[in-house]
Design an enzyme around this catalytic site. Sequence first.
Site, short mmCIF file in Angstrom:
data_model
loop_
_atom_site.label_atom_id
_atom_site.label_comp_id
_atom_site.label_asym_id
_atom_site.label_seq_id
_atom_site.Cartn_x
_atom_site.Cartn_y
_atom_site.Cartn_z
N CYS A 35 -4.41 -8.28 -8.47
CA CYS A 35 -5.12 -9.38 -9.12
C CYS A 35 -4.44 -9.84 -10.42
O CYS A 35 -3.95 -9.02 -11.19
CB CYS A 35 -6.53 -8.97 -9.48
SG CYS A 35 -7.47 -8.39 -8.07
N ARG B 184 2.62 -10.97 -8.03
CA ARG B 184 1.88 -9.71 -7.97
C ARG B 184 1.24 -9.48 -6.61
O ARG B 184 0.85 -8.36 -6.30
CB ARG B 184 0.78 -9.71 -9.04
CG ARG B 184 1.32 -9.81 -10.45
CD ARG B 184 0.23 -10.18 -11.42
NE ARG B 184 -0.71 -9.10 -11.65
CZ ARG B 184 -0.56 -8.19 -12.60
NH1 ARG B 184 0.48 -8.23 -13.38
NH2 ARG B 184 -1.46 -7.24 -12.76
N LYS C 286 11.61 -1.09 3.61
CA LYS C 286 11.93 -2.52 3.47
C LYS C 286 11.62 -3.25 4.77
O LYS C 286 11.02 -4.32 4.77
CB LYS C 286 13.42 -2.74 3.16
CG LYS C 286 13.88 -2.47 1.76
CD LYS C 286 13.69 -3.60 0.80
CE LYS C 286 12.47 -3.43 -0.04
NZ LYS C 286 12.34 -2.34 -0.93
N ASN D 96 -9.68 -7.46 -12.69
CA ASN D 96 -8.63 -6.77 -11.95
C ASN D 96 -8.94 -5.29 -12.04
O ASN D 96 -9.18 -4.77 -13.12
CB ASN D 96 -7.27 -7.10 -12.63
CG ASN D 96 -6.13 -6.28 -12.08
OD1 ASN D 96 -6.23 -5.68 -11.02
ND2 ASN D 96 -5.02 -6.27 -12.81
N GLY D 97 -8.95 -4.60 -10.89
CA GLY D 97 -9.26 -3.17 -10.90
C GLY D 97 -10.43 -2.88 -9.99
O GLY D 97 -10.81 -3.69 -9.14
N TRP E 243 -6.46 -9.86 -5.13
CA TRP E 243 -5.93 -9.00 -4.07
C TRP E 243 -7.11 -8.14 -3.64
O TRP E 243 -7.60 -7.30 -4.40
CB TRP E 243 -4.79 -8.14 -4.62
CG TRP E 243 -4.06 -7.33 -3.59
CD1 TRP E 243 -3.07 -7.77 -2.76
CD2 TRP E 243 -4.26 -5.95 -3.29
NE1 TRP E 243 -2.65 -6.73 -1.96
CE2 TRP E 243 -3.35 -5.61 -2.27
CE3 TRP E 243 -5.11 -4.96 -3.78
CZ2 TRP E 243 -3.26 -4.33 -1.72
CZ3 TRP E 243 -5.02 -3.68 -3.24
CH2 TRP E 243 -4.10 -3.38 -2.23
N GLU F 243 14.13 4.15 2.38
CA GLU F 243 14.04 2.84 1.74
C GLU F 243 14.31 1.73 2.77
O GLU F 243 13.65 0.69 2.77
CB GLU F 243 15.03 2.77 0.57
CG GLU F 243 15.20 1.42 -0.10
CD GLU F 243 13.94 0.84 -0.71
OE1 GLU F 243 12.89 1.51 -0.73
OE2 GLU F 243 13.98 -0.33 -1.16
N GLU G 170 7.76 -3.43 5.55
CA GLU G 170 6.96 -4.27 4.66
C GLU G 170 7.28 -5.76 4.83
O GLU G 170 6.42 -6.61 4.64
CB GLU G 170 7.06 -3.83 3.20
CG GLU G 170 8.38 -4.00 2.52
CD GLU G 170 8.40 -3.44 1.09
OE1 GLU G 170 7.34 -3.32 0.45
OE2 GLU G 170 9.50 -3.11 0.60
N LYS H 9 2.81 -6.71 -5.76
CA LYS H 9 4.00 -6.31 -6.51
C LYS H 9 3.66 -5.23 -7.53
O LYS H 9 4.41 -4.29 -7.73
CB LYS H 9 4.56 -7.55 -7.22
CG LYS H 9 5.80 -7.29 -8.04
CD LYS H 9 7.03 -7.28 -7.18
CE LYS H 9 8.29 -6.95 -7.93
NZ LYS H 9 9.27 -6.32 -7.03
N HIS I 85 13.56 17.89 15.90
CA HIS I 85 12.29 18.60 15.74
C HIS I 85 11.09 17.71 16.05
O HIS I 85 10.00 17.94 15.54
CB HIS I 85 12.18 19.19 14.34
CG HIS I 85 13.23 20.20 14.04
ND1 HIS I 85 13.30 21.42 14.69
CD2 HIS I 85 14.32 20.16 13.23
CE1 HIS I 85 14.36 22.10 14.26
NE2 HIS I 85 15.00 21.34 13.37
C1 G6P Z 1 4.36 -1.78 -4.89
C2 G6P Z 1 5.54 -2.72 -4.70
C3 G6P Z 1 6.81 -1.92 -4.46
C4 G6P Z 1 7.03 -0.93 -5.60
C5 G6P Z 1 5.81 -0.05 -5.83
C6 G6P Z 1 5.92 0.72 -7.14
O1 G6P Z 1 4.07 -1.11 -3.71
O2 G6P Z 1 5.30 -3.58 -3.61
O3 G6P Z 1 7.92 -2.79 -4.37
O4 G6P Z 1 8.13 -0.13 -5.30
O5 G6P Z 1 4.62 -0.84 -5.94
O6 G6P Z 1 5.90 -0.22 -8.18
P1 G6P Z 1 6.53 0.02 -9.60
O7 G6P Z 1 6.26 -1.25 -10.35
O8 G6P Z 1 5.81 1.20 -10.19
O9 G6P Z 1 7.98 0.29 -9.40
#
Ligand code: G6P
Length: 612
Positions: free
Chosen positions: A2, A27, A488, A98-99, A74, A484, A491, A607, A507
């Site tokens: 949010c 965000r 990627k 927000n929260g 959000w 990673e 997502e 974000k 395994h």
């Molecule tokens: C969210 C974002 C990711 C990020 C993670 C941690 O899930 O979508 O891209 O890696 O948060 O965020 P930070 O700001 O703590 O790196």
Amino acid sequence: MCGIVGIVGTRPVAPLIVDALKRLEYRGYDSAGVATLSEGNLDRRRAEGKLVNLENRLEFDPLAGNIGIGHTRWATHGAPVEVNAHPHFSTKVAVVHNGIVENFRELRTELQADGFTFSSQTDTEVIAHLVAKGMKDGLSPEKAAQSAISRLTGAFALAIMFGTDSNLIVAGRNGPPLAIGHGAGEMYLGSDAVALAPFTNRITYLEDGDWAVIRRDGMQIFDLDGNTVERAQQTSVGSALMVDKGNHRHFMIKEIYEQPEVIGHTLAHYVDFNEQKVALHEMSETEQPIDFASLDRLNITACGTAYLAGYTSKYWFERLARLPVDIDVASEFRYREVPMSKSGLSLFISQSGETADTLAGLKYCEAEGQHLAAIVNVRESTIARSSHSVFPTLAGPEIGVASTKAFTCQLSVLASLAVAAGVQRGHIDRERETKLVAELSEAPRYANEVLKLEEEIRQLAHSLANKQHILYLGRDTNYPLAMEGALKLKELSYIHAEAYAAGELKHGPIALIDEEMPVVVIAPHDRIFEKTVSNMQEVAARGGKIILITDPRGAEEAGMDGAELIVMPSMPEIITPIIYSLPIQMLAYHTAVHMGTDVDQPRNLAKSVTVE
Ligand code: G6P
């Protein structure tokens, strides 16, 4: 997650609020709204989906008024539909939040018993009714807000506007960040300084437990007992840039292409290339330097992609500095009651510096008396401000929800720190330091080289689009990189992807292999290349389709007929995690573009995750 905006202004604020909300779009959100006060009437417009829907609504049905609050939501409690979008109203009260209000059920029961009716499924609506109840009981708007805030448990940042006062917004913070902006005859409120950049760069950040009374001519901050508290005004750096996509189709690909430059900037902050040595930047007076020689343990905590940067560095710190590393996702670490070493260092990695779980991990370590260090991209963030030693990444604003350049900059800082730790702990001599520094200095050049593989990777990505499942494999630092890669891809493209340490394949996951399962193997020709080749053979023998990311020697020695190859330049081992990030980012990006998903704001993602 949010986003909040508020303006106590001298001109019509609705369009300004929408513009500021656009700067918070990165965000992640799924509905939006704005409310203003005009001639004693509180009114609002809300819309599901992107801000353009809210803009369309405002075009047909504008909102007048020189004071207003706005929100990108959000969804947590209640579906992302208009009725749950903020601002939420009660009698003469409007709220954005927000929260999560954790005690909202008991508050709602109490308020319902008092005759308040609820029109949404959100936790936020209780705040509006609590404030209205206070005002009905004779409290001033400020006192009613203070009383309501003091009854909330959980994490929140909020802004409250009142139908009875056209010169007042009350803000409150316990967890997610809130920035107050100082203008000339106008005052602003936002989830971050970037949102307020078109208006002002003079910012005061609220701390946890603060609430503020904001009027056109200034603001006052209080604690929950009503005592005035002083918070310094800062000049926000860098946020005035209106970040745009330039000639690129998406922020993500723009940010991928920025990597040679930002990796170079970041490394230059930690490495003296003239002297060929690591030179951790000078700390401010309030920061504390780290004595790596006296450490017996390094504890790293982070979330998402930042966690995977930390995971990669475990291999570096243990190998180069003989420093044992515990690495944890913050949501697990924060509740595990981990015994902390008295001679340990706790390191937090976060692009935003605001991730709720990472921050909670930091608070735990603070209570345990640990030295707190942070690698952050947003220097004014809460995690940066709460740490004893701060190591900034110089990635610049990252807008794409899927982290790219922040990740490779985090790796650049971590590699430099690991070399510094190795030197301080006596495991890296001068000659080796010189060599490692020279190797690190090559990273921007290799990153540039690898970007030239984009067209090849784009074509390869077409074969991944529409697959149901994809496996990623790697050993050593290529294992977190495989994680990673899988993160990627899933997502961005919504294709199910999993990563395994290549040796772990037999395994369990090998049972999944068939002709329909592409397997991406990340394997530069290194000490354990042969081992990974054996794992690839096991996949090939079962009909699995392999995409091998390797170097010329690896391509030659793998002997994998039928495998698709991404051939990277040969490069020093220490920079492979940084440089091999680029093809996995481009592979995920182009798969998603081919599938037509929302690359910069994938569904359901945020974000900056400021709730747990
Ligand atoms: C969210 C974002 C990711 C990020 C993670 C941690 O899930 O979508 O891209 O890696 O948060 O965020 P930070 O700001 O703590 O790196």
